[in-house]
Scaffold this active site. Structure first.
Site, PDB file in Angstrom:
ATOM      1  N   SER A   1      16.679 -83.283 -26.451  1.00 47.78           N
ATOM      2  CA  SER A   1      16.393 -81.912 -26.884  1.00 47.78           C
ATOM      3  C   SER A   1      17.251 -80.890 -26.126  1.00 47.78           C
ATOM      4  O   SER A   1      17.258 -79.714 -26.471  1.00 47.78           O
ATOM      5  CB  SER A   1      14.915 -81.593 -26.669  1.00 47.78           C
ATOM      6  OG  SER A   1      14.609 -81.653 -25.289  1.00 47.78           O
ATOM      7  N   HIS A   2      17.943 -81.307 -25.074  1.00 42.32           N
ATOM      8  CA  HIS A   2      18.838 -80.392 -24.360  1.00 42.32           C
ATOM      9  C   HIS A   2      20.268 -80.913 -24.313  1.00 42.32           C
ATOM     10  O   HIS A   2      21.054 -80.508 -23.466  1.00 42.32           O
ATOM     11  CB  HIS A   2      18.324 -80.115 -22.947  1.00 42.32           C
ATOM     12  CG  HIS A   2      17.137 -79.216 -22.929  1.00 42.32           C
ATOM     13  ND1 HIS A   2      15.847 -79.687 -22.916  1.00 42.32           N
ATOM     14  CD2 HIS A   2      17.037 -77.867 -22.970  1.00 42.32           C
ATOM     15  CE1 HIS A   2      15.007 -78.670 -22.929  1.00 42.32           C
ATOM     16  NE2 HIS A   2      15.690 -77.557 -22.961  1.00 42.32           N
TER      17      HIS A   2
ATOM     18  N   GLU B   1       9.180 -79.557 -29.774  1.00 43.81           N
ATOM     19  CA  GLU B   1       8.358 -80.733 -30.054  1.00 43.81           C
ATOM     20  C   GLU B   1       7.410 -80.449 -31.228  1.00 43.81           C
ATOM     21  O   GLU B   1       7.184 -81.322 -32.079  1.00 43.81           O
ATOM     22  CB  GLU B   1       7.546 -81.085 -28.807  1.00 43.81           C
ATOM     23  CG  GLU B   1       7.226 -82.556 -28.681  1.00 43.81           C
ATOM     24  CD  GLU B   1       6.797 -82.925 -27.255  1.00 43.81           C
ATOM     25  OE1 GLU B   1       6.097 -83.925 -27.102  1.00 43.81           O
ATOM     26  OE2 GLU B   1       7.165 -82.176 -26.317  1.00 43.81           O
TER      27      GLU B   1
END
Lengths: 334, 334
Positions: free
Chosen positions: B44-45, B185
Site C-alpha cells: 500500500s506504500h 484497507e
C-alpha cells in the site's frame, strides 16, 4: 460516607505521612498529589493510595527522607536522582530547570531516576501546561501485562500522559494506561465478586478469562491489540533503559513479592510552542481551539472534562470518603 | 504477476516521475520512499502510490519543483518549509541539522511545513535510528475519523511512528494509524465487495456499519476507543497548530474534493540517549535487548519483523507486482 473539606483531607494526609517518618518536603509533595487525586474525583489516586504508601515504606521499598539530586546533563536534558524516595520531590526539584531548558531550546527532557511511583501522571503534566508548555509523561510499572501475541507478563501498565495549554481554560489533558484496564480496576472486580470483561486479561495458559483473580495471576492485556502493545513497549524503552532505569520486569524483581509501588524512572518531555512558532504563536494556538470545538460540537467529551468538573465541585462541596476507607486511613494513625 | 528487480522498480518509478516534470531532487527522494515500501512488502506504500502522486500533481495540489527552505529556529528546533512539494526533499534537507541538534542538546524537533504527504512514516524514522537516535514521527492527514463519542469526521488517520536503534540489528520500529484501519484497507474491501469488521466505521447517523462505502461516506473510527481517540487528537495538535500547520479538517478543505494526498505538516522528534546516559549508554542500551527477547521468547512478534523479512527476500528475489497494477503504472508513461 464521611464528608470532608479539602483542607481537612490535606491535614489528615499530612499527619499520617509525618507520623510514619516522612520528611517535611516529602510530606508536602506526596500529600499534594493525593489531595489532587481526591479533589479531581480520581478515587483510585486519592486517599485510597495512603495505605499503599505506608506499606511500601514498611517493606523498606521507599526512602521517607532522601533528598533529590539534580544533574544538568545537556542543553535539553535534566536528570534527577530521587535516591529511592517517592517521585514527587524529585519532580519538583527538576521542574524549574526543565521549564528553563524548554524555553531556551524549544524542547527538553526531565528524567527522574530511582523513584517510587504511585500517583497518576497528570499531576506531573498539568504544571507544565500552566507554564504554556506542551508536555508528555511516561513511566513503566511492574511486569503485569503480556505483549500482543504473547501470554506472559512483560510490560507494566505503562501509562502515557499528554497536556496542551489552552488560553483561559484548563488544559487538554489525557493520562491512560496502555493496559486495557487499570490493575486496581481488576482488583475491585475481584473484591466485588464481579466478572471482568473479555479482553482485560488471560489465564496462565494464555486463554481469555473473565475471572479477575485468574487474570491477576495470569496476565493483563494491552488496550487496542498490537498497537497498544507497541506503545507499551515504547514506554518500557524510553522511560526505562533510555533514561538508565529499570524495566517493569526489573521493577517487579526488585519488589521481591512485597506488593510495593513500582520502582524505576519517569520520563517527562516539555515543548515550548513559542520557540517553534515565534511571533505567530498566538494565532496558531488559537486555531487549535477548533479541534476541541469540533469534538465538543458533536457530543464527544474532552479527556479530562469529568476531572475538571469534579475539581470545581470539590472546591465548593468538599469530598466524600467511604466509611470503610476512612476507617482504614484512621488506622494508619494508630 | 510481473517479476522485477529492485533496480528495475527504481528505474521505472524515476522515469515516470521525470516524465511528469518532477525536478531531479524530488524524483530521487520520492522514488526512494516508493522503492522502500515496495521492497519491504508494504504494497500500500509502494508503486501503488504512483498514480496518486501523479493525480495530486495534475490536480495542482503539489509542486513538482519547489526547493525546501531550512530554518534554524532554536537550539533544539529546525523547521523546513517544503513550499508545497512532497515531504521527502524537505525531510532530507532538515535531517543533518536535526541530527546535529539532537547530538548537541539531547533532544530536537524537526517540523516540516507545507508539505504533501503520501508515504508511511517509518522511512522518516529509520534513518535516525541508523544514527543511534531514538525517533518519533507524527502527521495529520484528511478529516476522515470521528472522535470517540462523536459521529462526524474530525481527525485524520493520524499515524504515530517510533524507532529505537539496536546494536547490529534492524531497529525496533512501529508505524501505525490511530484509526482502527487504514482508509486504503476500507477501500480495498469496497473494491472486493467484502464487508468490513464492526468497529472500523459508522454511517452518517453514527450507527455501526459493515458496509465499506457507507463507512467511507460516514466516518472512520479510532483504534482502542477513547484512548486511540485521545492519541489522534494529540497528533492533530502537535503536528498541526504546534508547528504552525494545518489540522486534518483544514487539509481536507484545501483538497477541494480533488482526492489529493493530505497537505500540511509533519513533526519528527529525535533523542540522543548518549546525552542522557553518558558513559553508561552502552550498558543500558544493551539492557533494552531483554525487552525484545521477552517478547520474542513467548511467541510475540516485533512490530517491523515482517517488513525486515520482506526486505531480505526482495534483495535476493526482487518483487512481484500484480499485472493490473503494472499496466496502470505503465499507462502513466503514455
Amino acid at each position: 460516607m464521611i464528608q470532608m473539606t479539602l483542607d481537612q483531607v490535606r491535614e489528615l494526609v499530612e499527619t499520617i505521612l509525618r507520623r510514619h517518618g516522612f520528611s517535611e518536603p516529602h510530606v508536602l509533595a506526596v500529600a499534594g498529589t493525593i489531595l489532587a487525586g481526591e479533589r479531581d474525583g480520581c478515587t483510585s489516586h486519592g486517599v485510597y493510595r495512603l495505605p499503599g504508601c505506608v506499606a511500601t515504606l514498611k517493606a523498606g521499598k521507599v526512602s521517607p527522607t532522601a533528598e533529590p539530586e539534580v544533574f544538568d546533563c545537556a542543553p535539553s536534558v535534566v536528570r534527577v536522582d530521587a535516591h529511592g524516595a517517592f517521585a514527587q520531590c524529585a519532580y519538583l526539584a527538576g521542574l524549574p530547570l526543565l521549564v528553563e531548558k524548554a524555553r531556551r531550546t524549544g524542547i527538553a527532557i526531565l528524567a527522574i531516576n530511582r523513584c517510587v511511583h504511585f500517583s497518576a501522571l497528570w499531576p506531573e503534566v498539568e504544571p507544565l501546561t500552566e507554564q504554556g508548555l506542551v508536555a508528555l509523561a511516561f513511566t513503566p510499572s511492574h511486569a503485569w501485562v503480556a505483549p500482543a501475541g504473547g501470554i506472559r507478563p512483560l510490560f507494566g501498565t505503562n501509562p502515557i500522559a499528554f497536556g496542551w495549554p489552552r488560553p483561559d481554560k484548563p488544559p487538554f489533558l489525557f493520562d491512560f494506561a496502555t493496559s486495557a484496564a487499570a490493575r486496581g480496576e481488576i482488583d475491585l472486580h475481584r473484591r466485588a465478586g464481579k466478572p471482568i470483561p473479555l479482553g482485560w486479561g488471560i489465564d496462565q495458559d494464555g486463554q481469555p478469562t473473565t475471572d479477575p483473580l485468574t487474570a491477576l495471576n495470569g496476565a493483563m492485556l494491552t488496550f487496542g491489540g498490537h498497537k497498544g502493545s507497541a506503545l507499551a513497549a515504547m514506554v518500557e524503552l524510553i522511560a526505562g533503559p533510555m533514561i538508565g532505569d529499570l524495566t517493569s520486569a526489573e521493577s517487579l524483581a526488585f519488589d521481591e513479592g512485597t506488593r510495593s509501588s513500582p520502582y524505576g524512572g519517569e520520563l517527562i518531555i516539555a515543548i515550548d510552542p513559542r520557540r517553534i512558532l515565534g511571533a505567530e504563536a498566538d494565532q496558531h494556538l488559537q486555531r487549535a481551539e477548533a479541534v476541541f470545538e469540533g469534538m465538543l460540537g458533536q457530543g464527544a467529551r474532552l479527556p479530562s472534562q469529568r476531572r475538571y468538573e469534579a475539581r470545581a465541585r470539590s472546591a465548593v462541596e468538599g469530598v466524600r470518603i467511604p466509611e470503610a476507607m476512612y476507617a482504614e486511613i484512621q488506622a494508619l494513625l494508630a
